[in-house]
Design an enzyme around this catalytic site. Structure first.
Site, PDB file in Angstrom:
ATOM      1  N   GLU A   1      40.863 -20.147  67.973  1.00 44.14           N
ATOM      2  CA  GLU A   1      39.439 -19.658  67.531  1.00 44.14           C
ATOM      3  C   GLU A   1      39.661 -18.912  66.162  1.00 44.14           C
ATOM      4  OE1 GLU A   1      41.942 -18.049  68.844  1.00 44.14           O
ATOM      5  OE2 GLU A   1      41.588 -16.026  67.464  1.00 44.14           O
TER       6      GLU A   1
ATOM      7  N   LYS B   1      47.210 -14.506  57.887  1.00 41.65           N
ATOM      8  CA  LYS B   1      47.584 -14.880  59.021  1.00 41.65           C
ATOM      9  C   LYS B   1      48.050 -16.105  59.563  1.00 41.65           C
ATOM     10  CE  LYS B   1      43.587 -13.515  61.165  1.00 41.65           C
ATOM     11  NZ  LYS B   1      42.427 -13.129  60.054  1.00 41.65           N
TER      12      LYS B   1
ATOM     13  N   SER C   1      45.506  -7.120  53.382  1.00 43.41           N
ATOM     14  CA  SER C   1      45.778  -8.451  54.740  1.00 43.41           C
ATOM     15  C   SER C   1      45.184  -9.651  53.588  1.00 43.41           C
ATOM     16  CB  SER C   1      44.692  -8.072  55.630  1.00 43.41           C
ATOM     17  OG  SER C   1      43.407  -7.893  55.559  1.00 43.41           O
TER      18      SER C   1
HETATM   19  C1  PLP Z   1      41.727 -11.376  59.970  1.00 46.81           C
HETATM   20  C2  PLP Z   1      42.260 -11.204  59.460  1.00 46.81           C
HETATM   21  C3  PLP Z   1      41.564  -9.457  59.746  1.00 46.81           C
HETATM   22  C4  PLP Z   1      41.830  -9.235  60.939  1.00 46.81           C
HETATM   23  O1  PLP Z   1      42.657  -9.654  61.301  1.00 46.81           O
HETATM   24  P1  PLP Z   1      44.116  -8.288  62.130  1.00 46.81           P
HETATM   25  O2  PLP Z   1      44.104  -9.395  63.297  1.00 46.81           O
HETATM   26  O3  PLP Z   1      42.400  -7.146  62.511  1.00 46.81           O
HETATM   27  O4  PLP Z   1      44.326  -8.935  60.789  1.00 46.81           O
HETATM   28  C5  PLP Z   1      42.258  -9.036  58.873  1.00 46.81           C
HETATM   29  N1  PLP Z   1      42.261  -9.331  57.414  1.00 46.81           N
HETATM   30  C6  PLP Z   1      41.827 -10.960  56.774  1.00 46.81           C
HETATM   31  C7  PLP Z   1      42.084 -11.474  55.873  1.00 46.81           C
HETATM   32  C8  PLP Z   1      42.166 -11.705  58.472  1.00 46.81           C
HETATM   33  O5  PLP Z   1      41.667 -13.158  58.221  1.00 46.81           O
END
Ligand code: PLP
Length: 344
Positions: free
Chosen positions: A57, A35, A323
């Protein structure tokens, strides 16, 4: 933020699935997820536009933490809207945001999760358009957000190209895999490969208790065309166009739609989309933890769970984006530990 994030060859995971798996380690970024790639870019735009106040948000709290972080860095006041359900299930992130100086506003409408937090942020934004910049955390919302967020996250695939070339002698993989909530880590992962037909794209969405059940967030599979938060997407909705409340064990995937880019990738067949249910994601998280010593975020665990559902060849190169890291999900993991069959 610690870029470039490593591209890590997961040896034991590769042995288990009989192929070559590389993990793109967005979990190692400052604040613990992808993020921050987006928040840092958007706050620079906000500064350039002369905005004096930032709002955001958040679902799991990762985007809230990333935005509170860049606001501390840039000395701008920050208000984060967060569903009251998520305030409870992601409390360490709430505490981090407060430590960083942000105001966290719990939202009590709907099922008190990400969609409701987004509604509230858009309401605030509409009321204070002159001085407020809304940093959206994913490839959702009105234009130009989906495009802008995808571009800011495209650093992920820009780096994959260089790192793969170094590690394998070619700059493209056979498979790219990522989880999709709103779609930003997936968009970043595929951005520079979208027109490269040698690369197969597999996206994992949250099946919840099962796509056939009424507790799911698999909006690409079961959604129909509609408009939410300013974009035309595949949406979980009734025949009357009322939103069907999504469900996922993972707060970051708990959204009734997915960005317009991903809807297009799905409808054109460019991406294969597979659901991962709660129990499959939990198991995949423990599997990665015990095989590689990496505790992934519950969201990322959905992408890992989909490894079970694809038949790879031994010489395939698979790049899967982790992610985020799992610190925020430890309570959830430990409360389900007894349900996991440890055959690894
Ligand atoms: C917010 C988040 C997601 C989902 O958001 P995307 O916009 O689809 O990437 C996935 N993994 C993590 C660790 C997140 O914090």
């Amino acid at each position: 933020m610690g870029r470039p994030s490593p591209l890590y060859f997961a040896k034991r995971l590769s042995e288990r699935y009989g192929t070559r798996i590389y993990l793109k380690r967005e979990d190692l970024n400052h604040t613990g997820a992808h993020k921050i790639n987006n928040s840092i870019g958007q706050i620079l735009i906000a500064k350039k536009m002369g905005k004096q106040r930032i709002i955001a948000e958040t679902g799991a709290g990762q985007h809230g933490v990333a935005t509170a972080t860049v606001c501390a860095l840039m000395n701008l006041p920050c208000t984060v809207y967060m569903g009251a359900t998520d305030v409870k299930r992601q409390h360490t992130n709430v505490e981090r945001m407060k430590m960083l100086g942000a105001e966290v506003v719990p939202v009590t409408s709907g099922n008190m999760t990400l969609k409701d937090a987004t509604n509230e942020a858009i309401r605030d934004w509409c009321c204070h358009p002159a001085e407020t910049f809304y940093i959206i955390g994913s490839t959702v919302g009105p234009h130009p957000y989906p495009d802008m967020v995808a571009r800011l996250q495209s650093i992920i695939s820009e780096e994959i190209k260089v790192q793969l070339q170094e590690k394998t002698g070619r700059d493209y993989p056979d498979y790219l895999m990522a989880c999709v909530g709103g779609g930003s880590n997936a968009a970043g992962t595929v951005y520079h490969y979208i027109d490269d037909s040698r690369v197969k794209i597999i996206l994992a969405e949250a099946g919840g208790m099962g796509v056939e059940s009424d507790k799911t967030a698999a909006s690409l599979e079961i959604g129909t065309t509609g408009i939410l938060h300013g974009s035309r997407i595949k949406l979980m909705q009734t025949d009357d166009g009322q939103i069907i409340e999504p469900y996922s064990i993972s707060a970051g995937l708990d959204y009734p739609g997915t960005g317009p880019i991903h809807c297009n990738l799905y409808e054109t067949g460019r991406a294969q989309v597979l659901p991962a249910n709660d129990d499959e994601a939990l198991r995949a998280a423990f599997l990665l933890t015990r095989l590689e010593g990496i505790i992934p975020a519950l969201e990322s665990a959905h992408a890992l769970a989909v490894l079970e559902k694809v038949k790879f060849r031994p010489d395939d190169v698979v790049v899967l984006t982790v992610s985020g890291r799992g610190d925020k999900d430890l309570d959830t993991y430990l409360s389900h530990k007894d349900e996991i069959k440890f055959d690894f």
